[in-house]
Scaffold this motif. Structure first.
Motif, short mmCIF file in Angstrom:
data_model
loop_
_atom_site.label_atom_id
_atom_site.label_comp_id
_atom_site.label_asym_id
_atom_site.label_seq_id
_atom_site.Cartn_x
_atom_site.Cartn_y
_atom_site.Cartn_z
N LYS A 47 0.94 -1.23 -0.26
CA LYS A 47 -0.09 -0.11 -0.09
C LYS A 47 0.81 1.41 0.01
O LYS A 47 0.20 2.47 -0.29
CB LYS A 47 -0.91 0.08 1.17
N ASN A 48 2.14 1.13 0.57
CA ASN A 48 2.89 2.26 0.74
C ASN A 48 4.34 1.92 0.52
O ASN A 48 4.73 0.90 0.54
CB ASN A 48 2.59 3.03 1.91
N LEU A 49 5.16 3.13 0.55
CA LEU A 49 6.77 2.83 0.33
C LEU A 49 7.15 1.98 1.76
O LEU A 49 8.17 1.31 1.52
CB LEU A 49 7.54 4.34 0.37
N GLU A 50 6.75 1.96 2.86
CA GLU A 50 7.16 1.29 4.15
C GLU A 50 6.65 0.11 3.96
O GLU A 50 7.68 -0.86 4.36
CB GLU A 50 6.42 1.84 5.34
N ASP A 51 5.76 -0.38 3.27
CA ASP A 51 5.69 -1.96 2.87
C ASP A 51 6.54 -2.40 2.24
O ASP A 51 6.83 -3.50 2.15
CB ASP A 51 4.06 -1.99 2.32
N VAL A 52 6.91 -1.78 0.70
CA VAL A 52 7.66 -2.04 0.06
C VAL A 52 9.28 -2.50 0.62
O VAL A 52 9.94 -3.18 0.53
CB VAL A 52 7.95 -1.16 -1.05
N ALA A 186 10.30 -2.10 -7.88
CA ALA A 186 9.23 -2.14 -7.30
C ALA A 186 8.93 -0.81 -6.37
O ALA A 186 7.83 -0.11 -6.35
CB ALA A 186 9.21 -3.33 -6.04
N TYR A 187 9.88 -0.18 -5.82
CA TYR A 187 9.87 1.11 -5.20
C TYR A 187 9.77 2.17 -6.04
O TYR A 187 9.12 3.17 -5.58
CB TYR A 187 11.51 1.28 -4.42
N ASP A 188 10.27 2.40 -7.20
CA ASP A 188 10.25 3.28 -8.01
C ASP A 188 8.61 3.34 -8.48
O ASP A 188 7.78 4.14 -8.76
CB ASP A 188 10.90 3.41 -9.31
N ARG A 189 8.16 1.95 -8.71
CA ARG A 189 6.67 1.83 -9.35
C ARG A 189 5.85 2.33 -8.15
O ARG A 189 4.62 3.03 -8.60
CB ARG A 189 6.50 0.67 -9.73
N LYS A 190 6.06 2.05 -6.98
CA LYS A 190 5.06 2.38 -5.86
C LYS A 190 5.14 3.83 -5.99
O LYS A 190 4.25 4.55 -5.62
CB LYS A 190 5.55 1.70 -4.58
N SER A 192 5.85 6.14 -8.03
CA SER A 192 4.91 6.59 -9.17
C SER A 192 3.55 6.53 -8.96
O SER A 192 2.72 7.52 -9.05
CB SER A 192 5.51 6.00 -10.37
N GLU A 193 3.09 5.28 -8.46
CA GLU A 193 1.81 4.97 -8.17
C GLU A 193 1.16 5.98 -7.08
O GLU A 193 -0.02 6.66 -7.02
CB GLU A 193 1.33 3.58 -7.76
N ILE A 194 1.98 6.26 -6.06
CA ILE A 194 1.55 6.98 -4.91
C ILE A 194 1.57 8.50 -5.33
O ILE A 194 0.29 9.30 -5.15
CB ILE A 194 2.57 7.04 -3.63
N ALA A 195 2.37 8.98 -6.28
CA ALA A 195 2.33 10.36 -6.94
C ALA A 195 1.38 10.56 -7.78
O ALA A 195 0.38 11.59 -7.84
CB ALA A 195 3.90 10.46 -7.68
N LEU A 196 0.82 9.52 -8.53
CA LEU A 196 -0.04 9.44 -9.46
C LEU A 196 -1.65 9.46 -8.70
O LEU A 196 -2.48 10.28 -8.91
CB LEU A 196 -0.22 8.29 -10.52
N THR A 197 -1.62 8.90 -7.76
CA THR A 197 -2.87 8.81 -6.84
C THR A 197 -2.98 10.16 -6.22
O THR A 197 -4.12 10.77 -6.30
CB THR A 197 -2.66 7.63 -5.81
N LYS A 198 -1.96 10.79 -5.71
CA LYS A 198 -2.17 12.15 -5.22
C LYS A 198 -2.63 12.83 -6.36
O LYS A 198 -3.31 13.91 -6.12
CB LYS A 198 -1.00 12.39 -4.61
N SER A 199 -1.66 12.84 -7.27
CA SER A 199 -2.04 13.97 -8.37
C SER A 199 -3.66 13.84 -8.95
O SER A 199 -4.37 14.67 -9.09
CB SER A 199 -1.11 13.76 -9.86
N GLU A 200 -4.13 12.45 -9.24
CA GLU A 200 -5.34 12.38 -9.52
C GLU A 200 -6.56 12.60 -8.59
O GLU A 200 -7.55 13.19 -8.94
CB GLU A 200 -5.71 10.74 -9.68
N GLU A 201 -6.17 12.65 -7.07
CA GLU A 201 -7.12 12.88 -6.18
C GLU A 201 -6.97 14.57 -5.98
O GLU A 201 -8.20 15.08 -6.14
CB GLU A 201 -6.50 12.39 -4.94
N ARG A 202 -6.00 15.22 -6.30
CA ARG A 202 -5.89 16.63 -6.44
C ARG A 202 -6.76 17.06 -7.62
O ARG A 202 -7.53 18.20 -7.55
CB ARG A 202 -4.51 17.23 -6.51
N TYR A 203 -6.47 16.55 -8.63
CA TYR A 203 -7.27 16.84 -10.07
C TYR A 203 -8.90 16.85 -9.82
O TYR A 203 -9.55 17.51 -10.05
CB TYR A 203 -6.61 16.01 -11.23
N ARG A 204 -8.96 15.32 -9.27
CA ARG A 204 -10.46 15.12 -9.02
C ARG A 204 -11.06 16.18 -8.11
O ARG A 204 -12.26 16.50 -8.41
CB ARG A 204 -10.49 13.77 -8.67
#
Length: 661
Positions: A47-52, A186-190, A192-204
């Protein structure tokens, strides 16, 4: 033992050793591949970078079969942030000065990591750590290894592992470095996913909270696949109602006059054809009212489909205000075009900026011609200095009224009365003159003619006072002489002499009245009429006049010296048209603030055909036609009125005169 046998045994042992080594290498490789796959597959569920970080660290600990491990990022120049550690006491064993939770300053054992070196410690850490750490460290570490991790060519963190029972070797370093590759992926993918999720959330959130309406429409038959709350509110629909509208209902949201153009542009944009992204659409609200929406639209890919994203700004209030302004401007322009007075707007350089229809008709130019001209081209040379003088007043914010000569297109000079005020721009600065123009040429001519007639009247009055007055005095003298020297005259001859004397006296009084034209005379109306009646009976043989008036009231009127002439003219007409036995009845009464005088005779009356024009100049049955015209002018000048009443016999006049209190 034979030499050959010993040799064979040695070769067999060597072969068995090689097989064992190969088997160990294969097992190690398989274990490493399993670890890599483990990281890549299970990282998807993190779910997050700590998990990775926990996943990667735990897998490496299992691979190395060591006791402790952690993963940390370099946070600032001298600080690190620990994302995972297998045991809380591990970090305290080689990092000093705990700071803000999981942030620590870097100590000597970590410094080689900064320079991409592998930090391997095979001995006790007691000699390398500060004494205060030595006393407080809960774990006595013997063997330690730290591996730097690079991302995009830059070191951003490290793995650290320790074990009190074993030493790390080169194979361990290689294994850790091998596993850092899938870990970084895996770390970079997560990340990016977190950044994209935040961006999508901000945009939404921006889209959902935006005051601008936003929709996404797919086609070719229009269908809403997204709509934010703002556009739903603007159109008066709930969110679900808007998204469930059919293509026909969506089309009906647009003003019928715009539908063909609007949805033609929509389909062109879907096909990728170039159309302007801006459009002003008149949209129908659910309640039946129209809203003006400024639209910006563009073609996008939305959830795998080609669609149009449109942003709307509700400008209804502004548009309605503009329409009101335009409507008022049209009304004002219509008013300016239809008023009978000429109107023009002139710049400070005298250039004509606006001219209405009335002014163009006065000057015989078309409005389009006038706005290309300068006022100096129209004003006569004699009045150019006056024009410049008046323009200077406008620059001083002064209004004025003046008369000026202007030349029409047919070269006729006309006189205009100008009422001018300063004209100002939107910033309040004076930029010219607004002028109302009235053509007073005919009035000026009438005034000039009236002035000429006044001068002639003064001349005629002088002649009457001097020449006619002198001649009347001679006539009166001769009549007096005839009466003295002809005392034996009796009967008709004597009556004729008396009538001539009375007529001459009346004419003498009339001529004298021209000396008092400008004086107001206060008169008791009963006494005035009694005197006039007696004089008329003397002048006109056989005339009998009866006067009925209230003896208890002293009714006074204010009139000029010519007022008696008005009554004398009426009585003269009665004597002229009533035959040999003229009779006149006069009644005097009061009606509020007026004196009412009724004069009736026993004549034939006024012919029906001339009654409507009886008091006009030149109207008479016997020629002349000046008596009753003058009578009404005199009564009007005294503030009264005269009218002809209907009567069965003779003529009846009603005269109103203001009562003097």
């Amino acid at each position: 033992m034979p030499e050959q046998t010993m040799k064979d045994n040695e070769e067999q042992v060597s072969k068995d050793g090689e097989d064992t080594s190969t088997t160990i290498q294969l097992q190690r490789r398989n274990t490493l591949l399993d670890a890599i796959n483990h990281i890549l597959i299970e990282a998807k569920d993190c779910k997050n970078l700590e998990d990775v970080a926990a996943l990667g660290t735990t897998i490496i600990i299992d691979l190395l079969e060591c006791e402790y491990g952690l993963f940390a990022e370099f946070y600032r120049k001298d600080e690190i942030k620990i994302l995972y550690q297998s045991n809380p006491g591990f970090a305290s064993s080689f990092l000093n000065e705990m700071k803000l939770g999981d942030f620590h300053k870097i100590t000597k054992p970590i410094r080689p990591v900064r320079t991409e070196g592998v930090s391997v410690i095979h001995n006790d850490l007691q000699d390398m750590l500060p004494k205060k750490i030595k006393k407080s460290a809960p774990i006595n570490l013997t063997n330690f290894i730290a591996i730097p991790i690079k991302r995009s060519g830059n070191i951003f963190g490290f793995f650290a592992f320790a074990d009190g029972k074993r030493e790390f070797n080169g194979h361990d370093v290689v294994d850790i470095q091998t596993l850092t590759v899938p870990f970084i992926q895996a770390y970079d993918r997560k990340t990016s996913e977190i950044a994209l999720t935040k961006s999508e959330e901000r945009y939404r959130n921006l889209v959902l909270q935006s005051s601008q309406g936003i929709v996404v429409i797919k086609g070719p038959a229009p269908s809403f696949i997204f709509a934010n709350p703002s556009i739903s509110k603007t159109l008066g629909f709930s969110h679900d109602e808007l998204l469930n509208l059919s293509p026909e209902e969506i089309i009906n949201l647009v003003d019928p006059e715009q539908r063909v153009d609007f949805f033609g542009r929509f389909r062109k944009s879907l096909r990728g054809e170039k159309v302007s992204p801006y459009y002003m659409v008149r949209a129908l609200n659910k309640d039946g009212t129209y809203r003006y929406l400024e639209m910006f639209a563009r073609r996008i890919e939305f959830e795998g489909e080609t669609a149009i994203q449109a942003t709307f700004i509700d400008v209804t209030a502004r548009k309605l205000a503009e329409e009101r302004i335009q409507r008022r401007e049209k009304e004002y322009r219509l008013l300016l075009e239809t008023i009978p007075e000429g109107l023009m707007v002139v710049g400070l350089d005298e250039s004509i900026v606006f001219a209405n229809k009335a002014l163009s008709e006065m000057l015989l130019y078309e409005p389009e011609e006038l706005v290309t001209m300068n006022l100096k081209e129209i004003v006569t040379k004699r009045d150019l200095s006056l024009l410049q003088f008046e323009t200077k007043k406008r620059k001083k914010e002064q209004a004025s009224t003046y008369e000026i000569e202007m030349v029409r297109k047919d070269n006729e000079v006309r006189i205009f009365r100008i009422s001018a005020v300063p004209s100002k721009d939107a910033d309040g600065k004076i930029n010219g003159t607004i002028a109302v123009c009235i053509d007073v040429t005919e009035r000026k001519r009438m005034e000039d003619l009236a002035e000429q007639r006044r001068r002639e009247s003064d001349l005629y009055a002088s002649l009457l006072r001097h020449d006619v007055g002198n001649d009347l005095q001679v006539v009166l003298g001769y009549i007096e002489a005839i009466k003295m020297f002809s005392s034996d005259l009796t009967g008709t001859a004597n009556e004729m002499i008396e009538s001539a004397f009375a007529a001459a006296e009346r004419m003498s009084e009339l001529v004298k009245s021209f000396d008092k034209l400008d004086k107001e005379v206060e008169a008791n109306i009963s006494k005035m009429l009694t005197k006039i009646a007696k004089q008329a009976e003397k002048t006109h043989r056989g005339m009998k006049i009866e006067i009925d008036y209230p003896e208890t009231e002293n009714l006074k009127v204010a009139g000029g010296s010519l007022l008696p002439m008005a009554f004398e003219n009426i009585l003269r007409n009665s004597a002229q048209y009533c035959g040999n036995d003229p009779k006149v009845d006069i009644s005097i009464s009061r009606d509020l603030e007026d004196v009412i005088i009724i004069i009736s005779d026993n004549g034939p009356g006024i012919p029906e055909e001339i009654r409507p024009r009886l008091f006009s100049r030149g109207i008479s049955t016997t020629g002349g036609g000046l008596g009753l015209y003058l009578t009404r002018q005199i009564i009007w000048a005294c503030g009264g009125d005269i009218e002809l009443l209907d009567s069965k016999n003779g003529s009846t006049f009603k005269i109103n005169l203001p009562l003097l209190f």
